[in-house]
Scaffold this motif. Structure first.
Motif, PDB file in Angstrom:
ATOM      1  N   ARG A  61      -1.885  22.235 105.619  1.00  0.00           N
ATOM      2  CA  ARG A  61      -2.112  23.512 105.847  1.00  0.00           C
ATOM      3  C   ARG A  61      -3.523  23.845 105.331  1.00  0.00           C
ATOM      4  NH1 ARG A  61       1.937  27.120 107.752  1.00  0.00           N
ATOM      5  NH2 ARG A  61       4.188  26.273 107.550  1.00  0.00           N
ATOM      6  N   ARG A  62      -3.793  23.476 104.139  1.00  0.00           N
ATOM      7  CA  ARG A  62      -5.071  24.022 103.724  1.00  0.00           C
ATOM      8  C   ARG A  62      -6.265  23.583 104.539  1.00  0.00           C
ATOM      9  NH1 ARG A  62      -4.451  25.848  98.048  1.00  0.00           N
ATOM     10  NH2 ARG A  62      -6.808  26.458  98.231  1.00  0.00           N
ATOM     11  N   ASP A  63      -6.183  22.121 105.029  1.00  0.00           N
ATOM     12  CA  ASP A  63      -7.066  21.574 105.665  1.00  0.00           C
ATOM     13  C   ASP A  63      -7.042  21.807 107.084  1.00  0.00           C
ATOM     14  OD1 ASP A  63      -7.383  19.978 103.568  1.00  0.00           O
ATOM     15  OD2 ASP A  63      -6.318  18.333 104.247  1.00  0.00           O
ATOM     16  N   SER A  64      -6.165  22.758 107.473  1.00  0.00           N
ATOM     17  CA  SER A  64      -6.257  23.294 108.860  1.00  0.00           C
ATOM     18  C   SER A  64      -7.496  24.054 109.374  1.00  0.00           C
ATOM     19  CB  SER A  64      -5.103  23.807 109.578  1.00  0.00           C
ATOM     20  OG  SER A  64      -5.142  25.282 108.425  1.00  0.00           O
ATOM     21  N   GLY A  65      -7.939  24.745 108.305  1.00  0.00           N
ATOM     22  CA  GLY A  65      -9.299  25.816 108.304  1.00  0.00           C
ATOM     23  C   GLY A  65      -8.823  26.986 108.975  1.00  0.00           C
ATOM     24  N   LEU A  66      -7.569  27.236 109.151  1.00  0.00           N
ATOM     25  CA  LEU A  66      -7.152  28.455 109.842  1.00  0.00           C
ATOM     26  C   LEU A  66      -6.514  29.396 108.754  1.00  0.00           C
ATOM     27  CD1 LEU A  66      -5.209  27.111 112.877  1.00  0.00           C
ATOM     28  CD2 LEU A  66      -7.183  27.832 112.829  1.00  0.00           C
ATOM     29  N   LEU A  67      -6.845  30.538 108.785  1.00  0.00           N
ATOM     30  CA  LEU A  67      -6.531  31.573 107.597  1.00  0.00           C
ATOM     31  C   LEU A  67      -5.791  32.863 108.497  1.00  0.00           C
ATOM     32  CD1 LEU A  67      -6.088  32.245 104.591  1.00  0.00           C
ATOM     33  CD2 LEU A  67      -8.333  32.963 104.755  1.00  0.00           C
ATOM     34  N   CYS A  68      -4.405  33.139 108.299  1.00  0.00           N
ATOM     35  CA  CYS A  68      -3.915  34.317 109.047  1.00  0.00           C
ATOM     36  C   CYS A  68      -3.716  35.190 108.214  1.00  0.00           C
ATOM     37  CB  CYS A  68      -2.451  33.860 109.780  1.00  0.00           C
ATOM     38  SG  CYS A  68      -1.632  35.041 110.675  1.00  0.00           S
ATOM     39  N   ILE A  69      -4.187  36.504 108.494  1.00  0.00           N
ATOM     40  CA  ILE A  69      -4.111  37.817 107.571  1.00  0.00           C
ATOM     41  C   ILE A  69      -2.854  38.523 108.019  1.00  0.00           C
ATOM     42  CG2 ILE A  69      -5.352  39.712 106.331  1.00  0.00           C
ATOM     43  CD1 ILE A  69      -7.049  37.053 106.372  1.00  0.00           C
ATOM     44  N   VAL A  70      -2.075  38.646 107.043  1.00  0.00           N
ATOM     45  CA  VAL A  70      -0.706  39.694 107.368  1.00  0.00           C
ATOM     46  C   VAL A  70      -0.661  40.642 106.330  1.00  0.00           C
ATOM     47  CG1 VAL A  70       0.287  37.758 108.712  1.00  0.00           C
ATOM     48  CG2 VAL A  70       0.833  38.171 106.192  1.00  0.00           C
ATOM     49  N   TYR A 127       2.567  28.274 114.394  1.00  0.00           N
ATOM     50  CA  TYR A 127       1.164  28.284 113.511  1.00  0.00           C
ATOM     51  C   TYR A 127       1.410  27.386 112.092  1.00  0.00           C
ATOM     52  CZ  TYR A 127      -2.240  30.273 110.485  1.00  0.00           C
ATOM     53  OH  TYR A 127      -3.449  30.498 109.573  1.00  0.00           O
ATOM     54  N   GLN A 128       0.534  26.421 112.078  1.00  0.00           N
ATOM     55  CA  GLN A 128       0.510  25.500 110.972  1.00  0.00           C
ATOM     56  C   GLN A 128      -0.652  25.773 109.982  1.00  0.00           C
ATOM     57  OE1 GLN A 128       2.804  23.151 110.466  1.00  0.00           O
ATOM     58  NE2 GLN A 128       4.266  24.142 112.072  1.00  0.00           N
ATOM     59  N   GLY A 129      -1.333  26.960 109.954  1.00  0.00           N
ATOM     60  CA  GLY A 129      -2.362  27.189 109.157  1.00  0.00           C
ATOM     61  C   GLY A 129      -2.041  27.938 107.679  1.00  0.00           C
ATOM     62  N   CYS A 130      -2.708  28.427 107.175  1.00  0.00           N
ATOM     63  CA  CYS A 130      -2.514  29.356 105.825  1.00  0.00           C
ATOM     64  C   CYS A 130      -2.487  30.580 106.295  1.00  0.00           C
ATOM     65  CB  CYS A 130      -3.717  28.759 104.798  1.00  0.00           C
ATOM     66  SG  CYS A 130      -3.390  27.541 103.996  1.00  0.00           S
ATOM     67  N   TYR A 131      -2.165  31.392 104.933  1.00  0.00           N
ATOM     68  CA  TYR A 131      -1.897  32.917 105.155  1.00  0.00           C
ATOM     69  C   TYR A 131      -2.783  33.464 104.151  1.00  0.00           C
ATOM     70  CZ  TYR A 131       1.877  31.926 108.253  1.00  0.00           C
ATOM     71  OH  TYR A 131       2.850  31.435 109.336  1.00  0.00           O
ATOM     72  N   PHE A 132      -3.169  34.667 104.269  1.00  0.00           N
ATOM     73  CA  PHE A 132      -3.408  35.659 103.131  1.00  0.00           C
ATOM     74  C   PHE A 132      -2.618  37.099 103.266  1.00  0.00           C
ATOM     75  CE2 PHE A 132      -5.699  38.789 100.855  1.00  0.00           C
ATOM     76  CZ  PHE A 132      -6.114  37.879  99.848  1.00  0.00           C
ATOM     77  N   ASP A 181       6.425  30.777  91.873  1.00  0.00           N
ATOM     78  CA  ASP A 181       5.636  29.515  91.493  1.00  0.00           C
ATOM     79  C   ASP A 181       4.305  30.016  91.657  1.00  0.00           C
ATOM     80  OD1 ASP A 181       7.673  27.844  91.978  1.00  0.00           O
ATOM     81  OD2 ASP A 181       7.596  27.777  93.784  1.00  0.00           O
ATOM     82  N   ALA A 182       3.471  29.236  90.823  1.00  0.00           N
ATOM     83  CA  ALA A 182       1.921  29.818  90.792  1.00  0.00           C
ATOM     84  C   ALA A 182       1.219  29.762  92.039  1.00  0.00           C
ATOM     85  CB  ALA A 182       1.051  28.819  89.787  1.00  0.00           C
ATOM     86  N   VAL A 183       1.668  28.623  92.790  1.00  0.00           N
ATOM     87  CA  VAL A 183       1.055  28.558  94.089  1.00  0.00           C
ATOM     88  C   VAL A 183       2.341  28.337  95.118  1.00  0.00           C
ATOM     89  CG1 VAL A 183      -0.247  27.162  95.693  1.00  0.00           C
ATOM     90  CG2 VAL A 183      -1.054  27.486  93.374  1.00  0.00           C
ATOM     91  N   CYS A 184       2.516  29.067  96.132  1.00  0.00           N
ATOM     92  CA  CYS A 184       3.656  29.351  97.150  1.00  0.00           C
ATOM     93  C   CYS A 184       3.736  27.944  97.918  1.00  0.00           C
ATOM     94  CB  CYS A 184       3.773  30.243  98.028  1.00  0.00           C
ATOM     95  SG  CYS A 184       2.323  30.100  99.457  1.00  0.00           S
ATOM     96  N   GLY A 185       4.920  27.802  98.442  1.00  0.00           N
ATOM     97  CA  GLY A 185       5.359  26.565  99.373  1.00  0.00           C
ATOM     98  C   GLY A 185       4.389  26.243 100.325  1.00  0.00           C
ATOM     99  N   ILE A 186       3.744  27.145 100.931  1.00  0.00           N
ATOM    100  CA  ILE A 186       2.795  26.912 101.995  1.00  0.00           C
ATOM    101  C   ILE A 186       1.426  26.614 101.579  1.00  0.00           C
ATOM    102  CG2 ILE A 186       1.592  28.050 103.943  1.00  0.00           C
ATOM    103  CD1 ILE A 186       4.036  29.827 104.567  1.00  0.00           C
ATOM    104  N   CYS A 187       0.746  27.108 100.591  1.00  0.00           N
ATOM    105  CA  CYS A 187      -0.408  27.003 100.126  1.00  0.00           C
ATOM    106  C   CYS A 187      -0.319  25.688  99.178  1.00  0.00           C
ATOM    107  CB  CYS A 187      -0.938  27.941  99.003  1.00  0.00           C
ATOM    108  SG  CYS A 187      -1.128  29.727  99.887  1.00  0.00           S
ATOM    109  N   ALA A 188       0.757  25.058  99.026  1.00  0.00           N
ATOM    110  CA  ALA A 188       0.720  23.811  98.110  1.00  0.00           C
ATOM    111  C   ALA A 188       0.699  22.744  99.180  1.00  0.00           C
ATOM    112  CB  ALA A 188       2.246  24.040  97.477  1.00  0.00           C
ATOM    113  N   GLN A 189       0.805  22.919 100.471  1.00  0.00           N
ATOM    114  CA  GLN A 189       0.774  21.794 101.304  1.00  0.00           C
ATOM    115  C   GLN A 189      -0.683  21.454 101.776  1.00  0.00           C
ATOM    116  OE1 GLN A 189       3.407  22.419 104.811  1.00  0.00           O
ATOM    117  NE2 GLN A 189       4.607  23.771 103.540  1.00  0.00           N
ATOM    118  N   PRO A 190      -1.400  20.511 101.657  1.00  0.00           N
ATOM    119  CA  PRO A 190      -2.612  20.018 101.805  1.00  0.00           C
ATOM    120  C   PRO A 190      -3.079  20.024 103.300  1.00  0.00           C
ATOM    121  CG  PRO A 190      -1.812  18.501 100.662  1.00  0.00           C
ATOM    122  CD  PRO A 190      -0.564  19.126 100.786  1.00  0.00           C
TER     123      PRO A 190
END
Ligand SMILES: [Zn+2]
Ligand SMILES: [Zn+2]
Lengths: 202, 202
Positions: free
Chosen positions: A77-86, A101-106, A66-75
């Motif tokens: 997750r985006r609203d959590s303000g947490l960004l985990c870098i892996v 963990y309930q935040g977003c990833y990069f 998909d253009a945007v993955c299943g995690i990034c598509a969840q508002p």
């Protein structure tokens, strides 16, 4: 005995898979041809479909069709303000499986490695920097591997985040829960000591 | 996290391969998508080609995409008068790799198993009987596995051969060369004793 060309090519192609040596490739080829021909065609179709359709999430760079993955598509997750870098999509999966963990990833899809010519832009740090400037990220959690390259990459990203005055943290490294000291490698044990925590007696 | 459908299907299809559990399937899928996309397409093509083209040698029943396999096609093999009976194409390969045997094969693609409804015709014994009647076979070498079913199958084929007055032999079973008695299983050790040979002191 020379196996026929189609069988030889199948065995050689199976050897491209990680962890598959000559004996297992041969066993796999014979099993498919003797009693899993439908499975073989299903695998061929799945490979073609995945290779042709799967690309990278335009927000976090993980693998997805998909253009945007299943995690990034969840508002939420985006609203959590947490960004985990892996470093890899497999790391995302491992963290998701904890359910903690309930935040977003990069997803860097690698790590900085100047000797191999892998610089910041090759692991998407230009995209990450833009995201840190434009999105209300409150905390960057650095979950790169505890290797020389992973640590250097974490350090580089911490710098980026600090310039935007965003709080950064590094996941803890130490003795695995349930692990025995005796069987833990030296580097991990070193991390466990340098990262020791004061026990609050109150 | 739910992985995207194309990745999930690829992981499930990889699990059809023998010896591939959920973790290895995941590792294989990510490796293909992250850095072996050409290899993935090559494997897809090899699978399709092999499944569609590989059938059975019309003389010995082994797997091949030709009408007659590379071994049966050699006149000096046919002229040897030796016919070795094995259960699978992998057994042919194992024997060929010793470089010791220079005769022909007949590949049962299984063994007799009345409980599973597998009778003589299902493992090609009608074709074998015809071959024993029509070809100048001098010795049938029984190399089925030393299991209950393999022994029963060997016994059945020995009967067929005896009716055509063809000599039969069974390959020797015993302690593997270089193996230590201590680590050999009971059945093998039993075979090693019952098959012991007199040492000629002359
Ligand atoms: Zn994403
Ligand atoms: Zn043949």
């Amino acid at each position: 005995m020379r196996l026929s060309p189609a069988i030889t090519e199948l065995i050689q192609a199976l050897r491209l898979l990680p962890g598959v040596g000559p004996k297992s490739a041969q066993r796999m080829a014979f099993q498919i041809l003797e009693r899993q021909r439908e499975g073989g065609l299903r695998l061929a179709a799945a490979l073609t479909e995945a290779v042709e359709k799967v690309g990278h999430c335009e927000v976090c760079r993980t693998l997805t069709e998909d253009a945007v993955c299943g995690i990034c598509a969840q508002p939420k997750r985006r609203d959590s303000g947490l960004l985990c870098i892996v470093e890899t999509p497999a790391d995302v999966l491992a963290i998701e499986q904890t359910g903690y963990y309930q935040g977003c990833y990069f997803v860097l899809m690698g790590h900085l490695s100047p000797l191999d010519g892998i610089g910041p832009d090759d692991i998407g740090l230009d995209i990450l920097a833009k995201r840190l400037r434009e999105e209300p990220v409150q905390e960057v959690i650095l979950a790169t591997n505890p290797t020389v390259e992973g640590e250097a990459t974490a350090h580089f990203i911490a710098d980026l985040a600090h310039r935007q005055r965003i709080a950064t943290s590094r996941i803890a490294h130490g003795v695995p829960v349930g692990g025995e000291l005796e069987y833990v490698d030296q580097a991990t044990l070193g991390h466990a000591f340098s990262g020791r925590k004061v026990i609050d007696m109150n």
